[in-house]
Design a protein around this motif. Structure first.
Motif, PDB file in Angstrom:
ATOM      1  N   SER A 140       0.695  -1.393   0.004  1.00 23.47           N
ATOM      2  CA  SER A 140      -0.263  -0.399   0.524  1.00 23.47           C
ATOM      3  C   SER A 140       0.839   1.394   0.312  1.00 23.47           C
ATOM      4  CB  SER A 140      -0.376   0.045   1.328  1.00 23.47           C
ATOM      5  OG  SER A 140      -2.349  -0.722   1.291  1.00 23.47           O
ATOM      6  N   VAL A 141       1.961   1.373   0.338  1.00 26.94           N
ATOM      7  CA  VAL A 141       2.855   2.556   0.884  1.00 26.94           C
ATOM      8  C   VAL A 141       3.579   2.488  -0.823  1.00 26.94           C
ATOM      9  CG1 VAL A 141       5.040   3.362   1.753  1.00 26.94           C
ATOM     10  CG2 VAL A 141       3.429   2.786   3.409  1.00 26.94           C
ATOM     11  N   GLY A 142       3.968   1.904  -1.397  1.00 21.88           N
ATOM     12  CA  GLY A 142       4.044   1.819  -2.901  1.00 21.88           C
ATOM     13  C   GLY A 142       3.588   2.820  -3.403  1.00 21.88           C
ATOM     14  N   TYR A 143       2.319   2.145  -3.615  1.00 22.03           N
ATOM     15  CA  TYR A 143       1.202   2.368  -4.695  1.00 22.03           C
ATOM     16  C   TYR A 143       0.745   3.978  -3.918  1.00 22.03           C
ATOM     17  CZ  TYR A 143      -3.353   2.875  -6.256  1.00 22.03           C
ATOM     18  OH  TYR A 143      -4.544   2.919  -7.163  1.00 22.03           O
ATOM     19  N   ASN A 144       0.728   4.181  -2.328  1.00 22.07           N
ATOM     20  CA  ASN A 144       0.248   5.483  -2.265  1.00 22.07           C
ATOM     21  C   ASN A 144       1.276   6.248  -2.999  1.00 22.07           C
ATOM     22  OD1 ASN A 144      -2.503   4.427  -1.611  1.00 22.07           O
ATOM     23  ND2 ASN A 144      -1.407   4.601   0.750  1.00 22.07           N
ATOM     24  N   GLY A 145       2.693   6.077  -2.958  1.00 29.73           N
ATOM     25  CA  GLY A 145       4.163   6.732  -3.350  1.00 29.73           C
ATOM     26  C   GLY A 145       3.658   7.051  -5.171  1.00 29.73           C
ATOM     27  N   LEU A 146       3.650   5.869  -5.223  1.00 25.63           N
ATOM     28  CA  LEU A 146       2.938   6.268  -6.844  1.00 25.63           C
ATOM     29  C   LEU A 146       1.430   6.922  -7.938  1.00 25.63           C
ATOM     30  CD1 LEU A 146       3.823   5.134  -9.649  1.00 25.63           C
ATOM     31  CD2 LEU A 146       2.347   2.751  -9.275  1.00 25.63           C
ATOM     32  N   LYS A 147       0.811   6.941  -6.066  1.00 28.51           N
ATOM     33  CA  LYS A 147      -0.436   7.498  -7.009  1.00 28.51           C
ATOM     34  C   LYS A 147       0.168   9.423  -6.537  1.00 28.51           C
ATOM     35  CE  LYS A 147      -4.027   7.325  -8.023  1.00 28.51           C
ATOM     36  NZ  LYS A 147      -4.300   6.888  -9.139  1.00 28.51           N
ATOM     37  N   ALA A 148       0.926   9.275  -5.445  1.00 31.00           N
ATOM     38  CA  ALA A 148       1.239  11.021  -4.971  1.00 31.00           C
ATOM     39  C   ALA A 148       1.638  11.250  -6.165  1.00 31.00           C
ATOM     40  CB  ALA A 148       1.673  10.653  -3.642  1.00 31.00           C
ATOM     41  N   ALA A 149       3.242  10.847  -6.713  1.00 32.23           N
ATOM     42  CA  ALA A 149       3.829  11.546  -7.775  1.00 32.23           C
ATOM     43  C   ALA A 149       2.903  11.472  -8.909  1.00 32.23           C
ATOM     44  CB  ALA A 149       4.622  10.368  -8.225  1.00 32.23           C
ATOM     45  N   GLU A 150       2.077  10.413  -9.522  1.00 30.09           N
ATOM     46  CA  GLU A 150       0.709  10.665 -10.719  1.00 30.09           C
ATOM     47  C   GLU A 150       0.413  11.910 -10.144  1.00 30.09           C
ATOM     48  OE1 GLU A 150      -2.733   8.382 -12.858  1.00 30.09           O
ATOM     49  OE2 GLU A 150      -2.690   8.498 -10.471  1.00 30.09           O
ATOM     50  N   ASP A 151      -0.098  12.361  -8.699  1.00 32.37           N
ATOM     51  CA  ASP A 151      -0.829  13.506  -8.913  1.00 32.37           C
ATOM     52  C   ASP A 151      -0.699  14.994  -9.336  1.00 32.37           C
ATOM     53  OD1 ASP A 151      -3.358  12.028  -7.976  1.00 32.37           O
ATOM     54  OD2 ASP A 151      -3.356  12.056  -6.087  1.00 32.37           O
ATOM     55  N   ALA A 152       1.108  14.301  -8.391  1.00 34.93           N
ATOM     56  CA  ALA A 152       1.721  15.897  -8.328  1.00 34.93           C
ATOM     57  C   ALA A 152       2.526  15.901 -10.074  1.00 34.93           C
ATOM     58  CB  ALA A 152       3.048  15.344  -7.464  1.00 34.93           C
ATOM     59  N   LEU A 153       2.914  15.070 -10.464  1.00 26.74           N
ATOM     60  CA  LEU A 153       3.302  15.152 -11.773  1.00 26.74           C
ATOM     61  C   LEU A 153       2.067  15.220 -12.913  1.00 26.74           C
ATOM     62  CD1 LEU A 153       6.508  13.552 -11.038  1.00 26.74           C
ATOM     63  CD2 LEU A 153       6.342  15.618 -11.128  1.00 26.74           C
ATOM     64  N   GLY A 154       0.934  14.564 -12.497  1.00 29.63           N
ATOM     65  CA  GLY A 154      -0.122  14.237 -13.939  1.00 29.63           C
ATOM     66  C   GLY A 154       0.675  13.499 -15.079  1.00 29.63           C
ATOM     67  N   ALA A 155       1.592  12.247 -14.421  1.00 28.94           N
ATOM     68  CA  ALA A 155       2.093  11.072 -15.426  1.00 28.94           C
ATOM     69  C   ALA A 155       1.463  10.881 -15.641  1.00 28.94           C
ATOM     70  CB  ALA A 155       3.556  11.099 -14.662  1.00 28.94           C
ATOM     71  N   THR A 156       2.256   9.217 -16.422  1.00 27.00           N
ATOM     72  CA  THR A 156       1.345   7.780 -16.422  1.00 27.00           C
ATOM     73  C   THR A 156       2.006   7.107 -15.587  1.00 27.00           C
ATOM     74  OG1 THR A 156       1.258   8.755 -18.928  1.00 27.00           O
ATOM     75  CG2 THR A 156       0.635   6.002 -18.543  1.00 27.00           C
ATOM     76  N   ILE A 157       1.246   6.192 -15.579  1.00 26.20           N
ATOM     77  CA  ILE A 157       1.590   5.839 -13.909  1.00 26.20           C
ATOM     78  C   ILE A 157       1.324   3.630 -14.443  1.00 26.20           C
ATOM     79  CG2 ILE A 157       1.676   7.335 -12.313  1.00 26.20           C
ATOM     80  CD1 ILE A 157      -0.221   5.501 -11.096  1.00 26.20           C
ATOM     81  N   ALA A 158       1.889   2.573 -14.472  1.00 24.31           N
ATOM     82  CA  ALA A 158       1.601   1.833 -14.043  1.00 24.31           C
ATOM     83  C   ALA A 158       1.963   1.281 -12.770  1.00 24.31           C
ATOM     84  CB  ALA A 158       1.907   0.809 -15.347  1.00 24.31           C
TER      85      ALA A 158
END
Length: 318
Positions: A41-59
């Protein structure tokens, strides 16, 4: 297995001499489900935070075994992901192998022991919080015996265990600290069984370093200290507090550095002084902890944050 969403980009910093990107694509592979309220969950939440902050494409890919890690990392690299997080100590070799074939891709391997030009690492300094958890456990225990159950003796887990024991011993030099490695990163039934075995040996406070410990605490009516996320909702009457790890700022900073073309291979670590490791709310259960213990723990947290006390980083196996 693959889950992909789209977004935009943010701030961070650091340095690899690659060209700046118009948009960064971030992927992550995880050892368990993103709903575990723990490491994944920590890893996923970190990934989502970067997505929200950067508008990046994530997978991301959940429940990845060591045997499948290299294939899935290679798939993401082939799809053009710019930075790929291998969110497990056991994925380090796979990341190194794939990185050789994709020199323009940045790989971040959790707690890796070896770095290359395009393989960096990030540590989980939750051992800083584990020291405080050990103080709380020993100060709350009525039996003088506390427990700790984790997955496998990787360096980050050993650091957590040793810091927990050191904190417990500072609070009570005579405390008995039990510990068990179950030999798996995700086996709730086995973890619960190991935790119950510790309660049968007298442990009345347990450090939940794996999914299943809190279930054991509920069934045996003992206290638990959660890990990674605020785990009180898993046992509202037994989880005193949790050691939180916010990976969002680190993932965002790494991705931003890759986007800017300023990334370099190194170890990234965000702990208590950086605001990434902290204790969760006590949800009213702090009344079960002696006031002098809480005061001592709070003072120690402040000392760590200010750099006046350095939690020993001990990865030896006893």
């Amino acid at each position: 297995m693959f889950n992909i969403t789209k977004t935009a980009l943010v701030a961070g910093a650091l340095l690899l001499p690659h060209a700046a990107l118009a948009e960064v694509k971030i992927a992550m592979i995880l050892t368990g489900p993103i709903t575990d309220a723990d490491w994944n969950s920590v890893g996923y939440n970190g990934l989502k935070a970067a997505e929200d902050a950067l508008g990046a494409t994530i997978a991301y890919s959940e429940n990845v075994t060591d045997a499948d890690a290299e294939r899935i990392l290679r798939d993401y690299a082939s799809q053009g992901y710019d930075v790929i997080f291998a969110h497990s100590f056991s994925f380090g070799d796979a990341a190194l192998n794939v990185a050789e074939d994709f020199p323009e891709t940045v790989f971040m391997a959790a707690t890796a022991q070896e770095l290359t030009e395009n393989v960096g690492t990030y540590s989980n300094p939750d051992y800083q919080g584990a020291y405080l958890a050990g103080m709380l456990a020993a100060g709350t225990s009525k039996t003088g015996t506390v427990g700790w159950v984790g997955g496998m003796p990787a360096p980050n887990m050993l650091a957590n265990l040793n810091a927990y024991a050191a904190g417990a011993q500072e609070q009570n030099p005579d405390v008995n600290v039990l510990h068990t490695f179950i030999g798996s990163w995700f086996d709730p039934a086995k973890t619960k069984e190991a935790a119950i075995a510790q309660t049968e040996q007298g442990a009345d406070v347990l450090s939940a370093q794996g999914v299943g410990v809190i279930d054991a605490a509920i069934s045996e009516n003992v206290w638990a200290l959660g890990a990674m996320t605020d785990q009180n909702h898993l046992g509202p009457n037994v989880v005193l507090t949790s050691v939180l790890w916010d990976l969002g700022p680190l993932v965002t900073a790494v991705a931003k550095a890759v986007e800017d073309g300023t990334w370099t291979s190194q170890e990234w670590t965000y702990g208590i002084p950086e605001g990434a490791i902290k204790l969760a709310d006590f949800h009213g259960l702090d009344s079960n902890i002696p006031a002098d213990v809480l005061a001592t723990v709070n003072a120690k947290f402040d000392a760590i944050a200010a750099g006046d006390f350095i939690v020993p980083l001990d990865t030896t196996q006893h």
